[in-house]
Design an enzyme around this catalytic site. Structure first.
Site, PDB file in Angstrom:
ATOM      1  N   GLU A  15       0.835  -1.197   0.000  1.00  0.00           N
ATOM      2  CA  GLU A  15       0.000   0.000   0.000  1.00  0.00           C
ATOM      3  C   GLU A  15       0.871   1.250   0.000  1.00  0.00           C
ATOM      4  OE1 GLU A  15      -4.029  -0.174   1.978  1.00  0.00           O
ATOM      5  OE2 GLU A  15      -3.118   1.395   3.205  1.00  0.00           O
ATOM      6  N   HIS A  51       6.115 -26.907   3.433  1.00  0.00           N
ATOM      7  CA  HIS A  51       5.300 -27.981   2.864  1.00  0.00           C
ATOM      8  C   HIS A  51       4.276 -27.424   1.873  1.00  0.00           C
ATOM      9  CE1 HIS A  51       6.946 -30.939   5.716  1.00  0.00           C
ATOM     10  NE2 HIS A  51       7.030 -29.887   6.516  1.00  0.00           N
ATOM     11  N   LYS A  87     -13.119   1.982  -3.067  1.00  0.00           N
ATOM     12  CA  LYS A  87     -14.253   2.429  -2.253  1.00  0.00           C
ATOM     13  C   LYS A  87     -15.279   3.164  -3.112  1.00  0.00           C
ATOM     14  CE  LYS A  87     -11.606   3.138   2.042  1.00  0.00           C
ATOM     15  NZ  LYS A  87     -11.140   4.177   2.992  1.00  0.00           N
TER      16      LYS A  87
END
Length: 541
Positions: free
Chosen positions: A346, A377, A506
């Site tokens: 960000e 793994h 937004k």
């Protein structure tokens, strides 16, 4: 600065600096020459593709790029977030020296200390049972409702400091998906639950939607009058908080010079303070403040944030590595990679320079990771043998909190160190073949199988070692990475402190809601969006 980047590229190529394995073979003292410490925190960067010449050039790059000057501007309250005309002063929140920090000529430290004291008083009240729920019962569960910086920091730090929990149980709700809050509400009783609503503006749609669900949960069970006893807020929108029904004495503010992803040090850290207590929260701030002082004062070759940032820039813009893996060997740091993902991506995921021109070269890398040994793994296969080189950053404490499980911690340490060694050393064809033939495989088959067991090595990694994951150590580690992101942002010549990409999302979501609700036509949107809305609408029940 571009000339220095070009010089770094040619130097790296000419010196075969990417042959880390050969560098170790040629220099038995490589570890001591390419590692640095700050108290018990050791940074080993000897397994990266640097040498003395490259370090000298990186130091020149920092000088020419103005890192030191920009650093002092940040600490002194200059509005370096110029697109929003804001200072960047998360460091003031942990300024334990109380040295005045001026914003527009006003010392912010009295306000910072005032909020911190109010947080401490409230946290003590909840923890001691003095502040009770509406029916007179003590609070046993705290649910923080926030998103982004109002969630990732508190979640990460509260989980990381689990051995220090002696307060109410902690839960966190962020996703607007109703399943998130529904699953958590099943675990708690309205009578003994406190909700903390963390939203600076008290308008964030995800947070306020979940907050309303929480309010209904309390009001339905205990009545409207109970709301004031079961909610607190971290916000600056006092009118909206009051309209929601939260008492002003339970509202804790912060300032526009605190970015969301840097806000764990502010009142956003209230759920952490309630979990571990004001004293431990203070030690958390102390650790970050210690790193701030180290960043400002330590010489280049001892300065951990400076070295980490410069090596990160070197990996991204000189060697062209597109991603970095964050690999803490501590299950309690399981959310640390996600926290750094937001902090880094960000901040430095920008394509425009401070001059308004396109970034030359690259800006921030993709940041991701999981705790060890789980990741071994899963995705380590690609890090070891994939076609992309992915710099790895390991973290390991010398000591855990479970003395009766010391053997398990030693296994954890062995795995961490083995991975960093394996990434550097690799395994040649000859070594792979010899291993196969020693187990009885014939030459012809060994020649066929051995290539699949070859590891090229020369995969760069940095390893951090520290004593124990205490509040102080966690604060110090977070601040280290904050300053690393800052250094890289200065070198990328971008503003690391705005987030217009987040704002765009937004805006678009707000515009699409009436379409999704069926109140407006999708005709103004592209055909893909129209098709998806239609498909979802058809499936709705």
């Amino acid at each position: 600065m571009n000339a220095l980047v070009d010089q770094l590229k040619s130097t790296a190529a000419a010196s075969k600096a990417t042959d880390i394995r050969a560098a170790f073979a040629a220099d038995p003292k490589r570890f001591s020459r390419f590692s640095a410490s700050f108290d018990d925190l050791l940074m080993d960067y000897s397994k990266t593709a640097v040498n003395d010449e490259i370090l000298t050039l990186l130091e020149k790059l920092a000088t020419e790029g103005g890192v030191a000057a920009k650093r002092e501007e940040m600490f002194s309250g200059v509005a370096i977030n110029f697109t929003e005309d804001r200072a960047v002063l998360h460091t003031a929140l942990r300024n334990r020296s109380n040295t005045p920090v001026l914003v527009d000529g006003k010392d912010v430290m009295p306000d910072v200390n005032g909020v911190l004291a109010a947080m401490g008083k409230f946290a003590d009240g909840i923890r001691s049972g003095t502040l009770k729920g509406a029916t007179g019962k003590a609070i046993t569960d705290v649910i923080n409702i926030g998103i982004g910086g109002s969630d990732l920091g508190p979640v990460m730090a509260t989980l990381a400091l689990a051995p220090f929990h002696d307060g109410p149980r902690s839960y966190f709700v962020s996703n607007i998906d109703g399943a998130h809050i529904a699953d958590i509400l099943k675990l708690v009783s309205p009578e003994t639950t406190l909700f903390i609503i963390a939203s600076k503006t008290f308008t964030t749609i995800e947070t306020m939607t979940n907050a309303q669900t929480a309010r209904n949960f309390i009001a339905k069970a205990l009545g409207e009058a109970a709301v004031q006893h079961h909610f607190a807020a971290v916000s600056t929108a006092l009118d909206k908080v009051a309209a929601f029904g939260i008492d002003s004495a339970r509202v804790f503010g912060f300032w526009d010079w605190v970015g969301g992803r840097y806000s764990i040090w502010s009142a956003i850290g209230l759920p952490l303070m309630i979990a571990v207590g004001p004293e431990n929260f203070g030690k958390f701030l102390d650790g970050a403040h210690a790193m701030d002082n180290h960043f400002r004062k330590a010489p280049f070759k001892e300065n951990l944030p400076m070295l980490l940032g410069l090596i990160g820039f070197y990996h991204r813009n000189v060697l062209g590595y597109t991603t970095r893996a964050i690999l803490p060997y501590d299950q309690r740091l399981s959310r640390f990679p996600a926290y750094l993902q937001q902090l880094d991506m960000e901040s430095n995921g920008k394509g425009v320079t401070i001059d308004g021109t396109p970034v030359e070269g690259n800006s921030g890398p993709v940041v991701w990771g999981e705790p060890g040994t789980n990741g071994q793994h899963a995705f380590y296969q690609l890090i070891h043998q994939g076609t992309s080189i992915i710099p790895a950053e390991f973290m390991i404490a010398a000591n855990g909190f479970e003395p009766d499980l010391r053997h398990q911690h030693e296994l954890l340490i062995a795995n961490c160190l083995a991975q960093s060694e394996a990434l550097m050393k690799g395994r040649t064809f000859e070594e792979a073949k010899a291993q196969l033939t020693s187990k009885g495989m014939d030459d012809k088959k060994a020649d066929f199988i051995a290539p699949h067991r070859v590891f090229t090595g020369n995969r760069p990694s940095i390893t951090f070692v520290y004593d124990k994951l205490t509040p102080f150590a966690l604060g110090r580690l977070i601040a280290l990475y904050e300053h690393r992101v800052f250094v890289e942002g200065v070198l990328f010549r971008i503003n690391s402190f705005d987030q217009w990409g987040v704002e765009l999302g937004k805006e678009l979501a707000t515009g699409l809601l009436p379409v999704v609700e069926g109140k407006e036509s999708a005709a103004g949107h592209d055909s893909s969006t129209q098709g998806l809305v239609a498909a979802l609408s058809k499936l709705e029940k």
